[in-house]
Motif scaffolding. Sequence first.
Motif, PDB file in Angstrom:
ATOM      1  N   TYR A   1      28.401  55.960  16.604  1.00 57.67           N
ATOM      2  CA  TYR A   1      27.941  55.415  16.896  1.00 57.67           C
ATOM      3  C   TYR A   1      26.956  55.364  16.420  1.00 57.67           C
ATOM      4  O   TYR A   1      26.464  56.486  16.791  1.00 57.67           O
TER       5      TYR A   1
ATOM      6  N   PHE B   1      25.377  57.773  19.251  1.00 58.56           N
ATOM      7  CA  PHE B   1      26.863  58.270  20.093  1.00 58.56           C
ATOM      8  C   PHE B   1      27.652  58.465  20.286  1.00 58.56           C
ATOM      9  O   PHE B   1      28.357  57.903  19.385  1.00 58.56           O
TER      10      PHE B   1
ATOM     11  N   ALA C   1      31.449  58.348  20.762  1.00 64.84           N
ATOM     12  CA  ALA C   1      32.348  57.467  21.658  1.00 64.84           C
ATOM     13  C   ALA C   1      33.883  58.362  21.263  1.00 64.84           C
ATOM     14  O   ALA C   1      34.368  58.636  22.514  1.00 64.84           O
TER      15      ALA C   1
ATOM     16  N   PRO D   1      39.373  54.223  31.871  1.00 64.87           N
ATOM     17  CA  PRO D   1      38.519  53.144  32.019  1.00 64.87           C
ATOM     18  C   PRO D   1      37.829  53.104  31.437  1.00 64.87           C
ATOM     19  O   PRO D   1      37.776  53.467  29.920  1.00 64.87           O
ATOM     20  N   SER D   2      37.725  51.982  31.627  1.00 66.22           N
ATOM     21  CA  SER D   2      36.085  51.327  30.987  1.00 66.22           C
ATOM     22  C   SER D   2      35.128  52.275  30.167  1.00 66.22           C
ATOM     23  O   SER D   2      35.081  52.738  30.631  1.00 66.22           O
ATOM     24  N   GLY D   3      35.237  52.557  28.974  1.00 66.03           N
ATOM     25  CA  GLY D   3      34.281  52.536  28.121  1.00 66.03           C
ATOM     26  C   GLY D   3      34.380  53.917  27.885  1.00 66.03           C
ATOM     27  O   GLY D   3      34.296  54.560  26.815  1.00 66.03           O
ATOM     28  N   CYS D   4      35.805  54.170  27.862  1.00 65.77           N
ATOM     29  CA  CYS D   4      36.404  55.972  27.472  1.00 65.77           C
ATOM     30  C   CYS D   4      37.010  55.804  26.352  1.00 65.77           C
ATOM     31  O   CYS D   4      37.043  57.164  25.834  1.00 65.77           O
ATOM     32  N   GLY D   5      36.526  54.675  25.275  1.00 66.23           N
ATOM     33  CA  GLY D   5      36.852  54.954  23.811  1.00 66.23           C
ATOM     34  C   GLY D   5      37.537  54.700  23.321  1.00 66.23           C
ATOM     35  O   GLY D   5      38.864  54.610  21.999  1.00 66.23           O
ATOM     36  N   LYS D   6      39.147  53.350  24.337  1.00 62.87           N
ATOM     37  CA  LYS D   6      39.853  53.623  24.221  1.00 62.87           C
ATOM     38  C   LYS D   6      39.942  52.389  22.473  1.00 62.87           C
ATOM     39  O   LYS D   6      40.846  52.453  21.805  1.00 62.87           O
ATOM     40  N   SER D   7      39.334  50.980  23.037  1.00 59.54           N
ATOM     41  CA  SER D   7      39.432  50.131  21.667  1.00 59.54           C
ATOM     42  C   SER D   7      38.806  51.303  20.442  1.00 59.54           C
ATOM     43  O   SER D   7      38.964  50.388  19.298  1.00 59.54           O
ATOM     44  N   THR D   8      37.834  51.515  20.657  1.00 58.84           N
ATOM     45  CA  THR D   8      37.376  52.521  19.331  1.00 58.84           C
ATOM     46  C   THR D   8      38.324  52.687  18.733  1.00 58.84           C
ATOM     47  O   THR D   8      38.813  52.882  17.605  1.00 58.84           O
TER      48      THR D   8
ATOM     49  N   GLU E   1      45.090  45.134  24.676  1.00 56.24           N
ATOM     50  CA  GLU E   1      44.415  45.058  26.230  1.00 56.24           C
ATOM     51  C   GLU E   1      45.400  42.815  25.934  1.00 56.24           C
ATOM     52  O   GLU E   1      44.623  42.097  26.330  1.00 56.24           O
TER      53      GLU E   1
HETATM   54  P1  ATP Z   1      36.718  48.764  27.913  1.00 52.66           P
HETATM   55  O1  ATP Z   1      37.826  49.448  28.580  1.00 52.66           O
HETATM   56  O2  ATP Z   1      35.895  48.670  28.239  1.00 52.66           O
HETATM   57  O3  ATP Z   1      37.008  47.874  26.805  1.00 52.66           O
HETATM   58  P2  ATP Z   1      36.901  51.237  25.926  1.00 52.66           P
HETATM   59  O4  ATP Z   1      37.906  52.592  26.465  1.00 52.66           O
HETATM   60  O5  ATP Z   1      37.975  50.261  25.213  1.00 52.66           O
HETATM   61  O6  ATP Z   1      36.459  50.012  27.152  1.00 52.66           O
HETATM   62  P3  ATP Z   1      35.249  51.354  23.786  1.00 52.66           P
HETATM   63  O7  ATP Z   1      34.870  49.683  23.784  1.00 52.66           O
HETATM   64  O8  ATP Z   1      36.036  52.517  23.152  1.00 52.66           O
HETATM   65  O9  ATP Z   1      35.380  51.745  25.580  1.00 52.66           O
HETATM   66  O10 ATP Z   1      33.867  51.724  23.670  1.00 52.66           O
HETATM   67  C1  ATP Z   1      33.365  53.208  24.043  1.00 52.66           C
HETATM   68  C2  ATP Z   1      31.137  53.868  24.412  1.00 52.66           C
HETATM   69  O11 ATP Z   1      31.340  53.692  22.629  1.00 52.66           O
HETATM   70  C3  ATP Z   1      31.539  52.925  25.144  1.00 52.66           C
HETATM   71  O12 ATP Z   1      30.426  54.011  26.016  1.00 52.66           O
HETATM   72  C4  ATP Z   1      30.677  52.045  24.445  1.00 52.66           C
HETATM   73  O13 ATP Z   1      29.953  51.659  25.272  1.00 52.66           O
HETATM   74  C5  ATP Z   1      30.236  53.305  23.011  1.00 52.66           C
HETATM   75  N1  ATP Z   1      30.266  51.753  22.129  1.00 52.66           N
HETATM   76  C6  ATP Z   1      31.215  50.549  21.468  1.00 52.66           C
HETATM   77  N2  ATP Z   1      30.956  50.036  20.319  1.00 52.66           N
HETATM   78  C7  ATP Z   1      29.463  50.570  20.407  1.00 52.66           C
HETATM   79  C8  ATP Z   1      28.650  50.910  19.100  1.00 52.66           C
HETATM   80  N3  ATP Z   1      29.013  49.574  18.156  1.00 52.66           N
HETATM   81  N4  ATP Z   1      27.265  50.969  19.057  1.00 52.66           N
HETATM   82  C9  ATP Z   1      27.222  52.171  19.982  1.00 52.66           C
HETATM   83  N5  ATP Z   1      27.664  52.200  21.064  1.00 52.66           N
HETATM   84  C10 ATP Z   1      29.334  51.904  21.134  1.00 52.66           C
END
Ligand code: ATP
Length: 360
Positions: free
Chosen positions: A13, A17, A19, A38-45, A160
């Motif tokens: 990002y 960062f 991700a 878990p939350s923040g592991c990057g799956k939504s990204t 989700e």
């Molecule tokens: P959740 O279950 O909480 O949605 P996730 O596994 O889907 O979590 P992501 O939303 O993909 O996680 O985020 C992965 C990492 O990237 C996190 O640490 C988040 O803080 C970071 N992140 C997400 N979007 C951005 C952004 N636009 N800029 C910087 N960092 C980001």
Amino acid sequence: MANVTLRNVRKTYLGGFEAIKGIDFEVGDGQFCVLVGPSGCGKSTLLRMVAGLETITGGEIDIGGRIVNQIEPAERDIAMVFQNYALYPHMTVYNNMAYGLRNRRMAEGEIKTRVAEAARILELSAMLDRKPRQLSGGQRQRVAMGRAIVRQPKVFLFDEPLSNLDAKLRIAMRVEIRKLQRRLSTTSIYVTHDQLEAMTLADILVVMNGGEVEQIGNPLEIYQRPATTFVASFIGAPPMNLMPLRSELKSQLASDARAAEAGIIGIRPEDFVISNEAVSGGVALGLTVEAIERVGAETFVYGTRQQEMQGVAATPGELPPGEIIVRVPGAVGPAIGERIRAVAAPDKLHLFTADGRKRV
Ligand code: ATP
């Protein structure tokens, strides 16, 4: 054919960062792939990168034999279902489903056929004139699914989609989604942090942690042979009991080659038996029962380890109290304060390296 292939996919990002740190996997035509972690592991990204809603820093995403890195979301032949449904509140159910097709200038006759068919499959035919506020949460979710179905895309992406529903409806919709996907045979990628949802939906499960893949495979294989301690404790509820393995006992529990590498032993709560019988080659833990949860069909026994035990280290302070969870069938079980012996057979033991990064 709509295989989805990720090759060394990375995402950094703005601000630096990282991700997604290089991910490879393939979802075969018609398969249901679940990304869990878990939350923040990057799956939504990762899902948003497949959808084209997020740029790709490195690597390739291939949908149906075409590299889509530079292709606009609307041209990727995918349909996405979101957690918040993203329905238009002022439009009827019919118009919500028809909207995307009208945008593509599809003939009204074809739109009508497609919406009617989707409504029939989703049991929404009687609700086509309602507005979203006149629907229950589960019905709204079905409209969101309907919007994806009418597009007849190559790939469904789910972010989700059930997390706003209550527990009972979640289970019902989980079954619905799986039935629907089997029937339509559309390649699907589904994101969840709920390991039960992941286990029950997936043909292929991708367990993620810290922007990387921890393990990929068939859900039951992952449950039976977790590759790391992270996977061992993330998949399965209550989680696998993990304990440091005392060095002089390694040779009793494993062959020489495995024993040399092993530093952590894992035992699933359901793999313990409460018994006073001797074990050979397995593990017996002396426990003092601290808490009991009876949920009807099964009982969870939380115990603190005592000093006298066979097989596993008992260095004071090494493990927090209440660390060991034993799962017994039925509503019976010991009483609080009782001393029990929890026994696991040799074939129920999982061994990992001391850093937890490798199964041995
Ligand atoms: P959740 O279950 O909480 O949605 P996730 O596994 O889907 O979590 P992501 O939303 O993909 O996680 O985020 C992965 C990492 O990237 C996190 O640490 C988040 O803080 C970071 N992140 C997400 N979007 C951005 C952004 N636009 N800029 C910087 N960092 C980001």
